[in-house]
Design a protein around this motif. Sequence first.
Motif, PDB file in Angstrom:
ATOM      1  N   VAL A  27       6.874   1.633  -0.207  1.00  0.00           N
ATOM      2  CA  VAL A  27       7.984   0.939   0.449  1.00  0.00           C
ATOM      3  C   VAL A  27       7.583  -0.516   0.711  1.00  0.00           C
ATOM      4  O   VAL A  27       8.375  -1.439   0.493  1.00  0.00           O
ATOM      5  N   ARG A  28       6.352  -0.707   1.141  1.00  0.00           N
ATOM      6  CA  ARG A  28       5.843  -2.049   1.419  1.00  0.00           C
ATOM      7  C   ARG A  28       5.808  -2.892   0.136  1.00  0.00           C
ATOM      8  O   ARG A  28       6.244  -4.055   0.130  1.00  0.00           O
ATOM      9  N   LEU A  29       5.338  -2.323  -0.967  1.00  0.00           N
ATOM     10  CA  LEU A  29       5.286  -3.043  -2.236  1.00  0.00           C
ATOM     11  C   LEU A  29       6.690  -3.442  -2.689  1.00  0.00           C
ATOM     12  O   LEU A  29       6.914  -4.574  -3.116  1.00  0.00           O
ATOM     13  N   ARG A  30       7.620  -2.522  -2.586  1.00  0.00           N
ATOM     14  CA  ARG A  30       8.995  -2.842  -2.977  1.00  0.00           C
ATOM     15  C   ARG A  30       9.590  -3.927  -2.078  1.00  0.00           C
ATOM     16  O   ARG A  30      10.304  -4.809  -2.551  1.00  0.00           O
ATOM     17  N   ALA A  31       9.291  -3.882  -0.794  1.00  0.00           N
ATOM     18  CA  ALA A  31       9.797  -4.902   0.137  1.00  0.00           C
ATOM     19  C   ALA A  31       9.195  -6.268  -0.176  1.00  0.00           C
ATOM     20  O   ALA A  31       9.891  -7.288  -0.135  1.00  0.00           O
ATOM     21  N   VAL A  32       7.916  -6.292  -0.503  1.00  0.00           N
ATOM     22  CA  VAL A  32       7.263  -7.548  -0.859  1.00  0.00           C
ATOM     23  C   VAL A  32       7.858  -8.099  -2.154  1.00  0.00           C
ATOM     24  O   VAL A  32       8.138  -9.296  -2.265  1.00  0.00           O
ATOM     25  N   THR A  85      -1.453  -5.173  -1.282  1.00  0.00           N
ATOM     26  CA  THR A  85      -0.317  -4.259  -1.300  1.00  0.00           C
ATOM     27  C   THR A  85      -0.409  -3.320  -2.494  1.00  0.00           C
ATOM     28  O   THR A  85      -0.186  -2.109  -2.365  1.00  0.00           O
ATOM     29  N   LEU A  86      -0.767  -3.854  -3.648  1.00  0.00           N
ATOM     30  CA  LEU A  86      -0.968  -3.006  -4.828  1.00  0.00           C
ATOM     31  C   LEU A  86      -2.141  -2.058  -4.626  1.00  0.00           C
ATOM     32  O   LEU A  86      -2.069  -0.870  -4.954  1.00  0.00           O
ATOM     33  N   ARG A  87      -3.228  -2.579  -4.065  1.00  0.00           N
ATOM     34  CA  ARG A  87      -4.418  -1.754  -3.823  1.00  0.00           C
ATOM     35  C   ARG A  87      -4.097  -0.601  -2.863  1.00  0.00           C
ATOM     36  O   ARG A  87      -4.588   0.514  -3.024  1.00  0.00           O
ATOM     37  N   ALA A  88      -3.243  -0.840  -1.874  1.00  0.00           N
ATOM     38  CA  ALA A  88      -2.858   0.212  -0.932  1.00  0.00           C
ATOM     39  C   ALA A  88      -2.128   1.348  -1.650  1.00  0.00           C
ATOM     40  O   ALA A  88      -2.320   2.519  -1.317  1.00  0.00           O
ATOM     41  N   CYS A  89      -1.325   1.020  -2.646  1.00  0.00           N
ATOM     42  CA  CYS A  89      -0.652   2.055  -3.439  1.00  0.00           C
ATOM     43  C   CYS A  89      -1.664   2.879  -4.220  1.00  0.00           C
ATOM     44  O   CYS A  89      -1.569   4.112  -4.277  1.00  0.00           O
ATOM     45  N   ALA A  92      -3.713   5.095  -1.829  1.00  0.00           N
ATOM     46  CA  ALA A  92      -2.934   6.210  -1.294  1.00  0.00           C
ATOM     47  C   ALA A  92      -2.596   7.240  -2.368  1.00  0.00           C
ATOM     48  O   ALA A  92      -1.925   8.235  -2.084  1.00  0.00           O
ATOM     49  N   GLY A  93      -3.052   6.996  -3.595  1.00  0.00           N
ATOM     50  CA  GLY A  93      -2.762   7.931  -4.680  1.00  0.00           C
ATOM     51  C   GLY A  93      -1.323   7.832  -5.160  1.00  0.00           C
ATOM     52  O   GLY A  93      -0.819   8.749  -5.809  1.00  0.00           O
ATOM     53  N   ARG A  94      -0.667   6.732  -4.861  1.00  0.00           N
ATOM     54  CA  ARG A  94       0.738   6.555  -5.232  1.00  0.00           C
ATOM     55  C   ARG A  94       0.885   5.755  -6.520  1.00  0.00           C
ATOM     56  O   ARG A  94       1.990   5.479  -6.966  1.00  0.00           O
ATOM     57  N   SER A  95      -0.228   5.336  -7.093  1.00  0.00           N
ATOM     58  CA  SER A  95      -0.232   4.603  -8.349  1.00  0.00           C
ATOM     59  C   SER A  95      -1.347   5.156  -9.215  1.00  0.00           C
ATOM     60  O   SER A  95      -2.420   5.504  -8.712  1.00  0.00           O
ATOM     61  N   ASP A  99      -6.549  -0.682 -11.494  1.00  0.00           N
ATOM     62  CA  ASP A  99      -6.694  -2.136 -11.482  1.00  0.00           C
ATOM     63  C   ASP A  99      -5.323  -2.750 -11.219  1.00  0.00           C
ATOM     64  O   ASP A  99      -4.422  -2.619 -12.038  1.00  0.00           O
ATOM     65  N   PRO A 100      -5.151  -3.417 -10.080  1.00  0.00           N
ATOM     66  CA  PRO A 100      -3.842  -3.990  -9.764  1.00  0.00           C
ATOM     67  C   PRO A 100      -3.337  -5.005 -10.783  1.00  0.00           C
ATOM     68  O   PRO A 100      -2.171  -5.346 -10.792  1.00  0.00           O
ATOM     69  N   PHE A 101      -4.208  -5.483 -11.663  1.00  0.00           N
ATOM     70  CA  PHE A 101      -3.786  -6.486 -12.637  1.00  0.00           C
ATOM     71  C   PHE A 101      -3.788  -5.981 -14.067  1.00  0.00           C
ATOM     72  O   PHE A 101      -3.753  -6.760 -15.004  1.00  0.00           O
ATOM     73  N   SER A 102      -3.820  -4.669 -14.251  1.00  0.00           N
ATOM     74  CA  SER A 102      -3.703  -4.145 -15.611  1.00  0.00           C
ATOM     75  C   SER A 102      -2.223  -3.901 -15.887  1.00  0.00           C
ATOM     76  O   SER A 102      -1.502  -3.357 -15.057  1.00  0.00           O
TER      77      SER A 102
END
Length: 119
Positions: A27-32, A85-89, A92-95, A99-102
């Motif tokens: 939710v945070r990533l989508r809001a950002v 924010t990406l790292r938090a996903c 949390a096992g939600r992604s 690597d947030p930049f792959s």
Amino acid sequence: MLTLVRDAFAELSGALSAAATDPDPVVRLRAVGAAHLEFAGTRPSRYRVVFARVWSAARALDSAAITEADAASLGQDVLALLTATLRACVDAGRSTSSDPFSWPDDIVERLVDPLAHLR
């Protein structure tokens, strides 16, 4: 011009930080992401200054208008917030990314084509 660039990044950082409040990382990533797009739509001149090559750190460095430290620091708070924010996903096992930049191989088809309403 450097002051304008710094102000634009600070304004964007404030907008993204204000949006990054939900405890759920997705939710945070989508809001950002929505806040980023809203900033681009409501502040297009500021957005263009930092993302559309209206101003160039490389040219400013070449002309000695800024230092390397100034250039390196521009936008770092925005990048840090997006990365966290990406790292938090991921954490949390939600992604499935590690690597947030792959980027997926089909990023253009999944992102650019729909945004441009391509057929």
